[in-house]
Write an enzyme that holds these catalytic residues in place. Structure first.
Site, PDB file in Angstrom:
ATOM      1  N   GLU A 187      37.123 -39.161 -19.147  1.00  0.00           N
ATOM      2  CA  GLU A 187      38.344 -39.782 -18.645  1.00  0.00           C
ATOM      3  C   GLU A 187      38.163 -41.221 -18.161  1.00  0.00           C
ATOM      4  OE1 GLU A 187      40.546 -38.279 -19.755  1.00  0.00           O
ATOM      5  OE2 GLU A 187      41.164 -36.444 -18.786  1.00  0.00           O
ATOM      6  N   HIS A 241      31.797 -32.754 -14.488  1.00  0.00           N
ATOM      7  CA  HIS A 241      32.309 -31.901 -15.569  1.00  0.00           C
ATOM      8  C   HIS A 241      31.801 -30.486 -15.374  1.00  0.00           C
ATOM      9  CE1 HIS A 241      33.305 -30.440 -19.580  1.00  0.00           C
ATOM     10  NE2 HIS A 241      34.200 -31.404 -19.576  1.00  0.00           N
TER      11      HIS A 241
HETATM   12  N1  ACO Z   1      33.802 -36.505  -7.107  1.00  0.00           N
HETATM   13  C1  ACO Z   1      33.312 -36.007  -5.959  1.00  0.00           C
HETATM   14  N2  ACO Z   1      32.781 -34.771  -5.855  1.00  0.00           N
HETATM   15  C2  ACO Z   1      32.768 -34.024  -6.967  1.00  0.00           C
HETATM   16  C3  ACO Z   1      33.264 -34.483  -8.197  1.00  0.00           C
HETATM   17  C4  ACO Z   1      33.804 -35.780  -8.243  1.00  0.00           C
HETATM   18  N3  ACO Z   1      34.301 -36.284  -9.371  1.00  0.00           N
HETATM   19  N4  ACO Z   1      33.129 -33.514  -9.132  1.00  0.00           N
HETATM   20  C5  ACO Z   1      32.565 -32.469  -8.501  1.00  0.00           C
HETATM   21  N5  ACO Z   1      32.357 -32.779  -7.208  1.00  0.00           N
HETATM   22  C6  ACO Z   1      31.773 -31.920  -6.174  1.00  0.00           C
HETATM   23  C7  ACO Z   1      32.727 -30.789  -5.848  1.00  0.00           C
HETATM   24  O1  ACO Z   1      33.610 -31.153  -4.804  1.00  0.00           O
HETATM   25  C8  ACO Z   1      31.790 -29.693  -5.454  1.00  0.00           C
HETATM   26  O2  ACO Z   1      31.437 -29.865  -4.115  1.00  0.00           O
HETATM   27  P1  ACO Z   1      31.333 -28.591  -3.112  1.00  0.00           P
HETATM   28  O3  ACO Z   1      30.253 -27.736  -3.722  1.00  0.00           O
HETATM   29  O4  ACO Z   1      30.989 -29.204  -1.804  1.00  0.00           O
HETATM   30  O5  ACO Z   1      32.678 -27.925  -3.158  1.00  0.00           O
HETATM   31  C9  ACO Z   1      30.553 -29.955  -6.292  1.00  0.00           C
HETATM   32  O6  ACO Z   1      30.614 -31.327  -6.697  1.00  0.00           O
HETATM   33  C10 ACO Z   1      30.477 -29.104  -7.520  1.00  0.00           C
HETATM   34  O7  ACO Z   1      31.642 -29.261  -8.247  1.00  0.00           O
HETATM   35  P2  ACO Z   1      32.359 -28.044  -8.950  1.00  0.00           P
HETATM   36  O8  ACO Z   1      33.550 -27.672  -8.133  1.00  0.00           O
HETATM   37  O9  ACO Z   1      31.410 -26.958  -9.304  1.00  0.00           O
HETATM   38  O10 ACO Z   1      32.787 -28.720 -10.257  1.00  0.00           O
HETATM   39  P3  ACO Z   1      33.731 -28.060 -11.326  1.00  0.00           P
HETATM   40  O11 ACO Z   1      32.902 -27.556 -12.406  1.00  0.00           O
HETATM   41  O12 ACO Z   1      34.753 -27.144 -10.800  1.00  0.00           O
HETATM   42  O13 ACO Z   1      34.506 -29.385 -11.634  1.00  0.00           O
HETATM   43  C11 ACO Z   1      35.665 -31.120 -12.486  1.00  0.00           C
HETATM   44  C12 ACO Z   1      34.590 -30.068 -12.779  1.00  0.00           C
HETATM   45  C13 ACO Z   1      36.977 -30.425 -12.180  1.00  0.00           C
HETATM   46  C14 ACO Z   1      35.841 -31.984 -13.726  1.00  0.00           C
HETATM   47  C15 ACO Z   1      35.216 -31.990 -11.284  1.00  0.00           C
HETATM   48  O14 ACO Z   1      33.994 -32.619 -11.561  1.00  0.00           O
HETATM   49  C16 ACO Z   1      36.268 -33.006 -10.869  1.00  0.00           C
HETATM   50  O15 ACO Z   1      37.163 -32.662 -10.100  1.00  0.00           O
HETATM   51  N6  ACO Z   1      36.162 -34.272 -11.376  1.00  0.00           N
HETATM   52  C17 ACO Z   1      37.162 -35.267 -11.077  1.00  0.00           C
HETATM   53  C18 ACO Z   1      38.399 -35.057 -11.956  1.00  0.00           C
HETATM   54  C19 ACO Z   1      38.152 -35.418 -13.403  1.00  0.00           C
HETATM   55  O16 ACO Z   1      37.497 -36.412 -13.715  1.00  0.00           O
HETATM   56  N7  ACO Z   1      38.703 -34.589 -14.317  1.00  0.00           N
HETATM   57  C20 ACO Z   1      38.573 -34.766 -15.777  1.00  0.00           C
HETATM   58  C21 ACO Z   1      37.591 -33.796 -16.336  1.00  0.00           C
HETATM   59  S1  ACO Z   1      37.278 -34.058 -18.022  1.00  0.00           S
HETATM   60  C22 ACO Z   1      38.518 -33.251 -18.824  1.00  0.00           C
HETATM   61  O17 ACO Z   1      39.017 -32.270 -18.431  1.00  0.00           O
HETATM   62  C23 ACO Z   1      39.013 -33.829 -20.063  1.00  0.00           C
END
Ligand code: ACO
Length: 376
Positions: free
Chosen positions: A313, A255
């Protein structure tokens, strides 16, 4: 990702405060969510969806008379117009995905005052989803029942059967849990649109488009698909490792704001547990718990220090599946809950009446010579 070397540009607007709101507070380090003064755990356990929507709109819980009046007002707006039904029939023939149909159908709602549009949006989103779902299945449409509350009506219009108290309570809990969540992407979109003095219907149409994406509200379907594909907890590690190895994200985890477990995940996990242990598929529930534990362990290995935790989710998927909803209705059902928050934010933005217009930093060339067409 922080500010880019002194330019003021922050990719993803991370940590940028874009509004003051009395609607909800998200405390990422503590894992707390306050909705209009109530911890989410308290509100979700007790409130009907009508009470939550009223609270968000009026900043006070309704008394019995106000609640009865609000229920009547919603009942009066639940039936769809011919224009909306015609559009839904046309797109059902093309098997358009439900979120796209919802986005288009929401755009057919009649223009009115802000209050009229907010009421029509909140009242009719579940009717649109239920009607469209039945059209896709080739079933007869089920008219809303004015005697039923909002959550019970949704399940009734979907299935044709009046749901029991247990199912209704589980859906009330879900809708209140997701009703508002700070400056999430879809809410931001809605506020930007209203800030131009545009209307609430346009704002919600835009918000639905933003919610659809897999990084926002589009995650629960894929999250449950993963659980089904794994099928047996002993296969979880190999399956998830492979996914991470391919650079994929695990849906339902991570998140932008929460650095600890999303409090909504706990609320929905408790609701799902009640649902599955009373008369559900306990095997699926146990499998999901196993998959979650494995995913958390692998994510800790994969991104040490990032503390990727379960988000709303993952348990949305389990809860809505337990309610009998097919995966393609998960994100539309999220919209049916979040529309209470979207419209409340629209009202806040309307009162503020300040155009949202940030800046961008031009990083392109400044002195390109014009090349005539015949010389390119
Ligand atoms: N699985 C694997 N790796 C992940 C995940 C995940 N679920 N979430 C984050 N990471 C990784 C990213 O790839 C990133 O790696 P990098 O630095 O090598 O690029 C690192 O962790 C940091 O992540 P951020 O990009 O800073 O995370 P951000 O704040 O942009 O993302 C998000 C938040 C979009 C929710 C992300 O965690 C994600 O894509 N999760 C999966 C999708 C999901 O569950 N969405 C629902 C969110 S809840 C809602 O909106 C109601």
């Amino acid at each position: 990702m922080g500010e880019s070397s002194g330019t003021g540009f922050v990719a993803g607007l991370e940590d940028v405060v874009a509004a003051e709101t009395r609607l909800s507070g998200v405390y990422g380090e503590a894992g707390e969510l306050i909705i209009a003064g109530f911890p989410v755990e308290e509100l979700a356990r007790r409130a009907s969806f009508e009470e939550t929507a009223y609270l968000l709109w009026h900043d006070v819980l309704p008394d019995a008379g106000q609640l009865a009046h609000f229920r009547e007002e919603l009942a009066g707006q639940r039936n769809l117009s011919r224009a909306t039904l015609d559009l839904l029939r046309a797109v059902a023939a093309e098997k358009v995905p439900v979120m796209d149909a919802l986005r288009m159908a929401a755009g057919t709602l009649s223009p009115g005052t802000d209050e009229e549009e907010a009421l029509a949006l909140v009242a009719s989103l579940p009717t649109i989803v239920a009607a469209y779902s039945r059209m896709l299945d080739g079933g007869e449409l089920v008219d809303p029942d004015p005697e039923l509350g909002h959550a019970a009506n949704y399940l009734y219009m979907l299935t044709g059967e009046v749901p029991g108290a247990e199912l209704t309570r589980a859906l009330e809990t879900y809708l209140s849990t997701v009703s508002d969540h700070g400056m999430n992407a879809s809410t931001f979109v809605a506020r930007v649109i209203v800030s131009t003095r545009s209307d609430f219907v346009s704002a919600v149409v835009g918000a639905i488009g933003a919610l659809k994406g897999p990084l926002h509200g589009g995650a629960p379907g894929p999250a449950l698909d993963v659980v089904f594909e794994i099928g047996d907890a002993s296969r979880a590690e190999a399956y998830l490792r492979e996914k991470l190895g391919r650079g994929e994200r695990l849906m339902g985890f991570g998140h932008r704001i929460y650095r600890v477990r999303d409090p909504r995940a706990d609320v929905l996990a408790a609701a799902a547990e009640r649902l599955y242990t009373t008369d559900g598929d306990t095997e699926l529930y146990e499998l999901a718990l196993g998959v979650e534990q494995t995913a958390l362990r692998l994510l800790a290995e994969h991104k040490p220090g990032r503390n990727l935790q379960t988000n709303v989710e993952f348990y949305t998927a389990l809860l809505l599946h337990g309610l009998g909803l097919p995966t393609q209705l998960f994100t539309p059902t999220f919209a049916a809950g979040r529309v209470a928050g979207w419209t409340a934010h629209c009202s806040e933005q309307r009162a503020l009446d300040r155009l949202i217009r940030p800046q961008s930093l031009y990083v392109g060339d400044k002195d390109r010579p014009w090349v005539p067409l015949e010389e390119r």
